[in-house]
Write an enzyme that holds these catalytic residues in place. Structure first.
Site, mmCIF file in Angstrom:
data_model
loop_
_atom_site.group_PDB
_atom_site.id
_atom_site.type_symbol
_atom_site.label_atom_id
_atom_site.label_comp_id
_atom_site.label_asym_id
_atom_site.label_seq_id
_atom_site.Cartn_x
_atom_site.Cartn_y
_atom_site.Cartn_z
ATOM 1 N N THR A 136 0.476 -1.430 0.055
ATOM 2 C CA THR A 136 0.028 -0.427 -0.231
ATOM 3 C C THR A 136 0.615 0.894 0.094
ATOM 4 O OG1 THR A 136 -1.487 1.519 0.897
ATOM 5 C CG2 THR A 136 -0.188 0.000 2.225
ATOM 6 N N ILE A 137 -0.004 2.421 -0.923
ATOM 7 C CA ILE A 137 1.224 3.335 -0.688
ATOM 8 C C ILE A 137 1.269 4.413 0.143
ATOM 9 C CG2 ILE A 137 1.615 3.632 -3.819
ATOM 10 C CD1 ILE A 137 -0.570 5.953 -2.925
ATOM 11 N N ASP A 138 -0.019 3.671 1.177
ATOM 12 C CA ASP A 138 -0.624 4.459 2.145
ATOM 13 C C ASP A 138 0.704 4.118 3.740
ATOM 14 O OD1 ASP A 138 -2.900 6.132 0.718
ATOM 15 O OD2 ASP A 138 -3.897 3.880 1.558
ATOM 16 N N MET A 180 -2.288 11.603 -1.879
ATOM 17 C CA MET A 180 -3.017 11.016 -1.439
ATOM 18 C C MET A 180 -1.972 10.656 0.341
ATOM 19 S SD MET A 180 -3.475 8.292 -4.433
ATOM 20 C CE MET A 180 -4.334 8.050 -5.581
ATOM 21 N N GLU A 237 -4.862 14.794 1.120
ATOM 22 C CA GLU A 237 -6.136 14.811 0.772
ATOM 23 C C GLU A 237 -7.340 14.453 1.635
ATOM 24 O OE1 GLU A 237 -6.907 11.637 -1.871
ATOM 25 O OE2 GLU A 237 -6.218 9.849 -0.723
ATOM 26 N N LEU A 296 -1.103 9.698 -10.457
ATOM 27 C CA LEU A 296 0.271 9.451 -10.890
ATOM 28 C C LEU A 296 0.989 9.304 -10.034
ATOM 29 C CD1 LEU A 296 1.089 12.983 -12.946
ATOM 30 C CD2 LEU A 296 -0.274 10.670 -13.438
#
Lengths: 404, 404
Positions: A136-138, A180, A237, A296
């Protein structure tokens, strides 16, 4: 172990390195003599229910390596969340194909999917080994030092802000970049790694771990603008008011939710535009620009951390080892063992699933609008080799003649 | 040649390689025995009027090379447009510093600035050699095969769409990516170079060279979505209706203009959001996401074409050679001499200044929503070495058992 067929799938948002984990599973599994076939389900658990399987064993190792280096989920993804009936359908299909090993590469919600499938399998008496492979990029999985996918996305964000800072220095004004991250600010905080010189941006960083106040925001921007003649701002965000309502949704006419109940935040530039409008209106600054990095940051081809690539491969390999040499279901976690080196562990699914890690307090500066050196030390080695670097002229000033 | 002091400055929007041209001037000039000092004006012509000069001769060649590889304008930029009074101030300062050579690195508007300065110098009898050095990500300078800065920005756009296409394939829906470009669609058209397989996106490309109709757009999206189950769309920020009104400004409450009269289009996500809202409302498609690439496409650090870097360096070098070995002011142009090789020419300023190149008809497909192979052949060599590439699983399907 029955047929020797195993199944792998990918869930949730794609990352730059999620295919490394897929290929890690596919290649490592073939080293086990008990494994006869490695199947992939198309579009996550949805592909199981629909019986949409591909045979990864028939892929060449050359093509698997090329796919591993390609961003996004090669098998396709889904945001489906299984319930008891969905799981019953899953077991029907697995039974028909004599599959007793399931590997699911995904983030927070996918770890919960694996937990549900694992528990339902036990309840139904279906003999399944289910392993969650993190991505996960989070960076919001509990129990891991960090998650595969985050370092590459963080690298994108750092490079984006390094460039945006240079652009803003050339044509001064205010720049707002929206990053994000629903609950965790790790990706937004990565903007700080784009900063090199003391007066570089991002000058202000707004994280979902802190309550967002428009008034405080405007005061911060005003002070920075007066000090530097410009201001570069990184905004998550997921910033929200004291009541927990996302600032982004306060503006939206309607709110879109996925099967996991998450409000859709990405895919719109509304938050950046709102903040820019406020700055123009309340502070009277003319040149105010907002960008929303959007998809992106998780999909851009050609921006990847080599550390992230290697670790994403390893969590896939380790998952197979845990499945065949271990005796329980679980979630693969990354542990930091040196500066910088990592090792892996298998956590109980219940320790990970449905829980959300947010940025630790030690990573956030007391001001609430910057990160600490502890965070910089945490993130820097993950960004990998060959980070592009920004340089300045030393600017030896020429003495003025007309206006001394 | 007077004092031997020469002056260089940068105008307009930064690019990934504009500092290559700056360093090309600085290093090449020092090979001329007549040159004693290379001054840089901070923030373009504004820095001349304000007498804000730095001495580039005191920079080390090592640091100059590092700055050359750094995106954005190292001297700072401006969007000031000089008039007769502004020029008189410029000549006052140049006279005081005994500067008779002026190099201005910039795009369309900056070429007009050089023309004005050149004409005013002649009118005022000030002995000035003024050379315009091209740069613009818009690729809209008349008389050049292409402009420095465009290839690197095009590479960013191609890589962005290659990644966005993969992301959209994993989680199908509609994706709208808005690309910079006021009148010329070259940068938006670069999205086509992100496409590899026949069913890859971008499936639709909307250029400012063609009239935009919302109805036709929705019909195109509907047809593509029905065919592929998804749709990736590249849209120029400069798309306009039959009356020439930009679609982006039809929505805006107020319109911001620079000194050259250009309407501000970038720095807001409104156009992407409008198009997404229309698709959701009129076509009933649920997953619709829009990104506005914004400033990333011209400033992102670490995405650059090596061909672009070399050519940007060369236009700076050639500018100095034209200034000292030639006998007239002018604008440096790139000519294509092979597949792929380039050479340079000095065009009269009046041939370039105030004129805008748009995409030639041979580059746009008859449908109006795609590019031609002629365009792909035109752009591909400019993108440079090491373009990242996307690969797919061959996906040998497993025979269904339950749902044959």
């Amino acid at each position: 172990m029955g047929s020797g067929r195993i199944l792998v799938a990918q869930g949730g948002g794609p990352t730059a390195v999620i295919n490394q984990s897929l290929v890690g599973v596919a290649l490592e599994a073939r080293r086990f003599r008990d494994v006869t076939r490695v199947y992939g389900a198309l579009h996550g658990v949805r592909g199981i229910v629909d019986e949409n399987f591909v045979d990864l064993t028939q892929e060449t190792s050359h093509n698997l390596e090329l796919v591993a280096a390609t961003p996004s989920s090669a098998l396709g993804s889904t945001r489906d969340k299984p319930d008891a009936n969905y799981c019953a359908e899953i077991f029907n299909v697995l039974r028909a194909h004599e599959i007793e090993h399931f590997f699911y590469i995904g983030g927070n919600d996918s770890s919960d999917t694996v937990r549900i499938v694992s528990e339902q399998a036990q309840a139904a008496g279906y003999p399944l080994r289910a392993i969650h492979i993190p991505k996960t990029i989070d960076n919001d999985l509990v129990g891991s030092d960090h998650t595969p996918g985050y370092p590459s996305a963080a690298r994108f964000v750092a490079q984006a802000f390094a460039g945006a800072n240079l652009d803003n220095a050339a044509l001064p004004g205010v720049y707002v970049g929206v990053v994000m991250g629903r609950h965790a600010g790790f990706l937004t905080a990565a903007a700080a790694l784009g900063k090199k010189f003391p007066d570089d941006g991002p000058h202000l960083i707004y994280l979902p771990e802190r309550v967002f106040s428009l008034e405080a925001f405007l005061a911060d921007v005003k002070a920075t603008y007066e000090r530097h003649g410009r201001c570069v701002i990184a905004v998550s965000e997921g910033i929200h008011d004291a009541g927990g309502a996302p600032i982004a949704t306060l503006l939206a006419d309607s709110v879109e939710r996925d099967a996991h109940g998450n409000v859709q935040l990405s895919g719109t530039g509304a938050l950046a535009d709102l903040l820019c409008d406020e700055i123009k209106a309340k502070l009277g600054i003319k040149r105010v620009r907002g960008d929303t990095f959007g998809y992106l940051q998780r999909s851009f081809i050609g921006c990847v951390s080599d550390v992230d690539q290697r670790e994403a491969r390893e969590v896939g390999e380790k998952a197979v080892q845990y499945a065949f040499w271990g005796d329980r279901d679980g979630s693969v976690a990354i542990r930091r063992t040196g500066f910088y080196s990592a090792d892996y562990a298998l956590l109980p699914l219940s320790d990970v699933a449905g829980r959300t890690r947010v940025m630790e307090d030690e990573f956030i500066a007391p001001s609430g609008t910057d990160v600490t050196d502890a965070f910089r030390l945490y993130l820097r080695p993950l960004l990998g080799a060959g980070m592009p670097d920004a340089f300045r002229l030393r600017c030896a000033r020429v003495e003025k003649i007309l206006r001394p």
